[in-house]
Design a protein around this motif. Structure first.
Motif, PDB file in Angstrom:
ATOM      1  N   TRP A  32       0.833  -1.208   0.000  1.00 58.16           N
ATOM      2  CA  TRP A  32       0.000   0.000   0.000  1.00 58.16           C
ATOM      3  C   TRP A  32       0.868   1.259   0.000  1.00 58.16           C
ATOM      4  CZ3 TRP A  32      -4.916   0.734  -1.112  1.00 58.16           C
ATOM      5  CH2 TRP A  32      -5.768  -0.369  -1.084  1.00 58.16           C
ATOM      6  N   LYS A  35       2.154   1.733  -3.534  1.00 58.22           N
ATOM      7  CA  LYS A  35       1.113   2.227  -4.446  1.00 58.22           C
ATOM      8  C   LYS A  35       0.802   3.698  -4.208  1.00 58.22           C
ATOM      9  CE  LYS A  35      -1.149  -2.241  -5.013  1.00 58.22           C
ATOM     10  NZ  LYS A  35      -2.306  -3.062  -4.664  1.00 58.22           N
ATOM     11  N   SER A  36       0.995   4.175  -2.971  1.00 60.58           N
ATOM     12  CA  SER A  36       0.662   5.572  -2.658  1.00 60.58           C
ATOM     13  C   SER A  36       1.781   6.548  -3.017  1.00 60.58           C
ATOM     14  CB  SER A  36       0.339   5.713  -1.170  1.00 60.58           C
ATOM     15  OG  SER A  36       1.506   5.577  -0.389  1.00 60.58           O
ATOM     16  N   THR A  37       2.958   6.057  -3.330  1.00 58.97           N
ATOM     17  CA  THR A  37       4.110   6.926  -3.565  1.00 58.97           C
ATOM     18  C   THR A  37       3.883   7.991  -4.638  1.00 58.97           C
ATOM     19  OG1 THR A  37       5.584   5.162  -2.846  1.00 58.97           O
ATOM     20  CG2 THR A  37       6.574   6.938  -4.112  1.00 58.97           C
ATOM     21  N   HIS A  39       1.204   9.449  -5.633  1.00 56.74           N
ATOM     22  CA  HIS A  39       0.022  10.289  -5.398  1.00 56.74           C
ATOM     23  C   HIS A  39       0.273  11.266  -4.240  1.00 56.74           C
ATOM     24  CE1 HIS A  39      -1.980   7.587  -8.131  1.00 56.74           C
ATOM     25  NE2 HIS A  39      -1.605   6.567  -7.384  1.00 56.74           N
ATOM     26  N   ARG A  43      -2.077  11.897  -0.874  1.00 58.71           N
ATOM     27  CA  ARG A  43      -1.533  11.477   0.429  1.00 58.71           C
ATOM     28  C   ARG A  43      -1.635  12.602   1.445  1.00 58.71           C
ATOM     29  NH1 ARG A  43       3.811  10.956   0.219  1.00 58.71           N
ATOM     30  NH2 ARG A  43       4.151  11.260  -1.977  1.00 58.71           N
TER      31      ARG A  43
END
Length: 196
Positions: A32, A35-37, A39, A43
């Motif tokens: 997770w 995958k968030s890096t 965005h 975030r």
């Protein structure tokens, strides 16, 4: 050393169920995070939303001011590390061993590298908010204090710290914020020469 002495192993040499569970949980968590890096804006919106929920909770409960103060100091510490260069130029003045930030126009350009990268800053700030939120569920952390004193002390600490950081930035001429990659214009007629 016997067969079941290593960490996370059962008697038969296979990883225990608890070890496998926490390993899998760590893998899901890391997935997770990966995958968030890309965005960044999303975030930070989520983190600001969590911060707002935390503030509303503290306001409605009328307590946990020490936890909130500790969270503020932690976030200030993270922010200062985010604004600071990885290699402090004041420490590099006396030694010629490593790279330093350019102080003159004629010196070589070296990009600003943060001591605390943006992703780690976001991750630590979000974890701090979540830990503070969990603390509000335990009455032991609700220490009675006169909260206006904490607010005034935090504002003073913030102003003094930021003043020192800004003086450091001016003295060593670095700006921690950039607006994307520089673009350079070349000659427009270079492409025409190859076309003929």
């Amino acid at each position: 050393m016997s067969e079941g002495d290593s960490v996370g192993e059962s008697v038969h040499g296979k990883p225990s169920m608890v070890y496998r569970f926490f390993t899998r949980l760590g893998q899901i968590y890391q997935s997770w995070l990966d995958k968030s890096t890309p965005h960044t804006a999303l975030r930070w919106v989520v983190t600001l939303g969590l911060s707002f929920v935390y503030m509303v909770r503290v306001y409605l409960l009328q307590g946990w001011y020490i936890v909130t103060y500790a969270l503020g100091i932690y976030h200030l510490n993270l922010f200062i590390a985010f604004l600071s260069p990885k290699v402090d130029p004041s420490l590099m003045e006396d030694s010629d061993d490593g790279p330093s930030l350019p102080t003159k126009q004629s010196e070589e350009f070296r990009p600003f590298i943060r001591r605390l990268p943006e992703f780690k800053f976001w991750h630590a700030a979000t974890k701090g908010i979540l830990v503070a939120m969990v603390c509000t569920f335990f009455e032991a952390f609700n220490v009675p204090v006169f909260w206006p004193i904490l607010v005034m002390y935090f504002i003073m600490l913030f102003c003094i710290t930021m003043k020192r950081q800004i003086k450091h930035m001016i003295k060593y001429r670095y700006i921690p914020f950039t607006h994307g990659k520089r673009t350079y214009k070349g000659k427009e007629d270079v492409g025409k020469a190859f076309a003929s």
